[in-house]
Design an enzyme around this catalytic site. Sequence first.
Site, PDB file in Angstrom:
ATOM      1  N   LYS A  52     -52.246  22.887  -9.176  1.00  0.00           N
ATOM      2  CA  LYS A  52     -53.675  22.556  -9.148  1.00  0.00           C
ATOM      3  C   LYS A  52     -54.071  21.797 -10.428  1.00  0.00           C
ATOM      4  O   LYS A  52     -53.286  21.725 -11.392  1.00  0.00           O
ATOM      5  CB  LYS A  52     -54.479  23.849  -8.989  1.00  0.00           C
ATOM      6  CG  LYS A  52     -54.267  24.546  -7.628  1.00  0.00           C
ATOM      7  CD  LYS A  52     -55.140  25.799  -7.518  1.00  0.00           C
ATOM      8  CE  LYS A  52     -54.987  26.474  -6.173  1.00  0.00           C
ATOM      9  NZ  LYS A  52     -55.900  27.644  -6.047  1.00  0.00           N
ATOM     10  N   ARG A  73     -48.765  32.880 -11.420  1.00  0.00           N
ATOM     11  CA  ARG A  73     -50.136  33.246 -11.802  1.00  0.00           C
ATOM     12  C   ARG A  73     -50.152  34.358 -12.849  1.00  0.00           C
ATOM     13  O   ARG A  73     -51.029  34.382 -13.709  1.00  0.00           O
ATOM     14  CB  ARG A  73     -50.929  33.637 -10.554  1.00  0.00           C
ATOM     15  CG  ARG A  73     -51.281  32.413  -9.683  1.00  0.00           C
ATOM     16  CD  ARG A  73     -51.780  32.831  -8.319  1.00  0.00           C
ATOM     17  NE  ARG A  73     -52.309  31.713  -7.532  1.00  0.00           N
ATOM     18  CZ  ARG A  73     -52.616  31.798  -6.250  1.00  0.00           C
ATOM     19  NH1 ARG A  73     -52.444  32.939  -5.606  1.00  0.00           N
ATOM     20  NH2 ARG A  73     -53.095  30.734  -5.604  1.00  0.00           N
ATOM     21  N   HIS A  83     -51.154  26.501  -5.707  1.00  0.00           N
ATOM     22  CA  HIS A  83     -51.400  26.813  -4.300  1.00  0.00           C
ATOM     23  C   HIS A  83     -50.075  26.874  -3.572  1.00  0.00           C
ATOM     24  O   HIS A  83     -49.170  26.082  -3.846  1.00  0.00           O
ATOM     25  CB  HIS A  83     -52.266  25.725  -3.634  1.00  0.00           C
ATOM     26  CG  HIS A  83     -52.325  25.877  -2.138  1.00  0.00           C
ATOM     27  ND1 HIS A  83     -53.244  26.691  -1.521  1.00  0.00           N
ATOM     28  CD2 HIS A  83     -51.534  25.388  -1.152  1.00  0.00           C
ATOM     29  CE1 HIS A  83     -53.019  26.679  -0.206  1.00  0.00           C
ATOM     30  NE2 HIS A  83     -51.984  25.888   0.038  1.00  0.00           N
ATOM     31  N   ARG A 125     -44.759  32.558  -1.939  1.00  0.00           N
ATOM     32  CA  ARG A 125     -45.943  33.422  -2.149  1.00  0.00           C
ATOM     33  C   ARG A 125     -45.599  34.524  -3.158  1.00  0.00           C
ATOM     34  O   ARG A 125     -46.401  34.841  -4.041  1.00  0.00           O
ATOM     35  CB  ARG A 125     -46.408  34.058  -0.833  1.00  0.00           C
ATOM     36  CG  ARG A 125     -47.093  33.126   0.141  1.00  0.00           C
ATOM     37  CD  ARG A 125     -48.389  32.519  -0.333  1.00  0.00           C
ATOM     38  NE  ARG A 125     -49.431  33.429  -0.723  1.00  0.00           N
ATOM     39  CZ  ARG A 125     -50.719  33.062  -0.868  1.00  0.00           C
ATOM     40  NH1 ARG A 125     -51.100  31.801  -0.618  1.00  0.00           N
ATOM     41  NH2 ARG A 125     -51.620  33.915  -1.269  1.00  0.00           N
ATOM     42  N   PHE A 173     -67.720  30.969  -2.558  1.00  0.00           N
ATOM     43  CA  PHE A 173     -67.027  30.206  -3.603  1.00  0.00           C
ATOM     44  C   PHE A 173     -66.531  28.840  -3.122  1.00  0.00           C
ATOM     45  O   PHE A 173     -65.905  28.107  -3.883  1.00  0.00           O
ATOM     46  CB  PHE A 173     -65.845  31.012  -4.166  1.00  0.00           C
ATOM     47  CG  PHE A 173     -64.817  31.447  -3.140  1.00  0.00           C
ATOM     48  CD1 PHE A 173     -63.805  30.592  -2.717  1.00  0.00           C
ATOM     49  CD2 PHE A 173     -64.854  32.740  -2.609  1.00  0.00           C
ATOM     50  CE1 PHE A 173     -62.858  30.985  -1.777  1.00  0.00           C
ATOM     51  CE2 PHE A 173     -63.905  33.144  -1.655  1.00  0.00           C
ATOM     52  CZ  PHE A 173     -62.912  32.268  -1.246  1.00  0.00           C
ATOM     53  N   THR A 187     -53.569  36.329  -5.472  1.00  0.00           N
ATOM     54  CA  THR A 187     -54.608  35.301  -5.568  1.00  0.00           C
ATOM     55  C   THR A 187     -55.291  35.351  -6.938  1.00  0.00           C
ATOM     56  O   THR A 187     -55.562  34.314  -7.547  1.00  0.00           O
ATOM     57  CB  THR A 187     -55.639  35.488  -4.433  1.00  0.00           C
ATOM     58  OG1 THR A 187     -54.957  35.323  -3.186  1.00  0.00           O
ATOM     59  CG2 THR A 187     -56.768  34.476  -4.534  1.00  0.00           C
ATOM     60  N   GLU A 239     -50.726  22.422   6.592  1.00  0.00           N
ATOM     61  CA  GLU A 239     -50.941  21.883   5.247  1.00  0.00           C
ATOM     62  C   GLU A 239     -49.976  20.732   4.935  1.00  0.00           C
ATOM     63  O   GLU A 239     -50.373  19.730   4.342  1.00  0.00           O
ATOM     64  CB  GLU A 239     -50.805  23.006   4.215  1.00  0.00           C
ATOM     65  CG  GLU A 239     -51.929  24.032   4.353  1.00  0.00           C
ATOM     66  CD  GLU A 239     -51.834  25.171   3.358  1.00  0.00           C
ATOM     67  OE1 GLU A 239     -50.799  25.309   2.678  1.00  0.00           O
ATOM     68  OE2 GLU A 239     -52.823  25.916   3.261  1.00  0.00           O
ATOM     69  N   ASN A 255     -56.324  29.400 -10.987  1.00  0.00           N
ATOM     70  CA  ASN A 255     -55.083  30.141 -10.744  1.00  0.00           C
ATOM     71  C   ASN A 255     -53.849  29.256 -10.547  1.00  0.00           C
ATOM     72  O   ASN A 255     -52.842  29.677  -9.978  1.00  0.00           O
ATOM     73  CB  ASN A 255     -55.261  31.166  -9.619  1.00  0.00           C
ATOM     74  CG  ASN A 255     -55.587  30.536  -8.276  1.00  0.00           C
ATOM     75  OD1 ASN A 255     -55.601  29.304  -8.150  1.00  0.00           O
ATOM     76  ND2 ASN A 255     -55.846  31.366  -7.283  1.00  0.00           N
ATOM     77  N   TYR A 267     -59.042  23.474   2.646  1.00  0.00           N
ATOM     78  CA  TYR A 267     -59.597  24.820   2.459  1.00  0.00           C
ATOM     79  C   TYR A 267     -60.597  25.197   3.556  1.00  0.00           C
ATOM     80  O   TYR A 267     -61.446  26.057   3.348  1.00  0.00           O
ATOM     81  CB  TYR A 267     -60.255  24.920   1.081  1.00  0.00           C
ATOM     82  CG  TYR A 267     -59.270  25.152  -0.053  1.00  0.00           C
ATOM     83  CD1 TYR A 267     -58.346  26.203  -0.011  1.00  0.00           C
ATOM     84  CD2 TYR A 267     -59.281  24.342  -1.187  1.00  0.00           C
ATOM     85  CE1 TYR A 267     -57.458  26.422  -1.053  1.00  0.00           C
ATOM     86  CE2 TYR A 267     -58.391  24.560  -2.242  1.00  0.00           C
ATOM     87  CZ  TYR A 267     -57.488  25.608  -2.166  1.00  0.00           C
ATOM     88  OH  TYR A 267     -56.615  25.843  -3.200  1.00  0.00           O
TER      89      TYR A 267
END
Length: 152
Positions: A11, A104, A117, A87, A59, A93, A129, A114, A51
């Site tokens: 990100k 993270r 993704h 993951r 948010f 998250t 995606e 964070n 998203y």
Amino acid sequence: TETERTFVMVKPDGVQRGLIGEIVSRFEDRGLKLVGAKFVRIDRDLAERHYGEHEDKPFFGDLVSFITSGPVMAMVWEGQDAVAQVRTMMGETDPAESAPGTVRGDFGLDLGRNVIHGSDTEEGSNEREIDLFFDEDELLDYERSDETWLYE
Ligand code: DAT
Ligand code: MG
């Protein structure tokens, strides 16, 4: 356990903090294979589609602003059970709840910053995606020279 492809993105905070190489190294070291990559600035339309599942959340606006705020490193990684393994390597998250050793947990403190993704394990979200960010001919088929030593 099947060979899968998963969508991963460093990100804007991770890019600005110089973490692209560190994050790529972790997936390479694990044995995952990079099959696609592009360094891009996401526009608002793509961000809202990416998203889309969160569009009704409070948010959502901040999330779209953040993800469009600077370049991201978008990638596709392939390997055995790749979606779930990425993951696990990402952490939770919320970085505050993420174990040390995860991306993270090692590089973040705040939910809204964070760093990374990765596609979730819900059926089809990886493909959705990948298709949003990559054309078919941007995903490369090749063998890593260590594949016979990574897989039985
Ligand atoms: P993940 O990125 O772990 O898949 P998600 O899909 O639930 O998490 O949410 C997407 C992003 O939105 C997440 O990386 C950070 C942000 N986010 C999630 N929940 C949030 C919340 N309660 N408040 C603020 N930002 C949130
Ligand atoms: Mg998610």
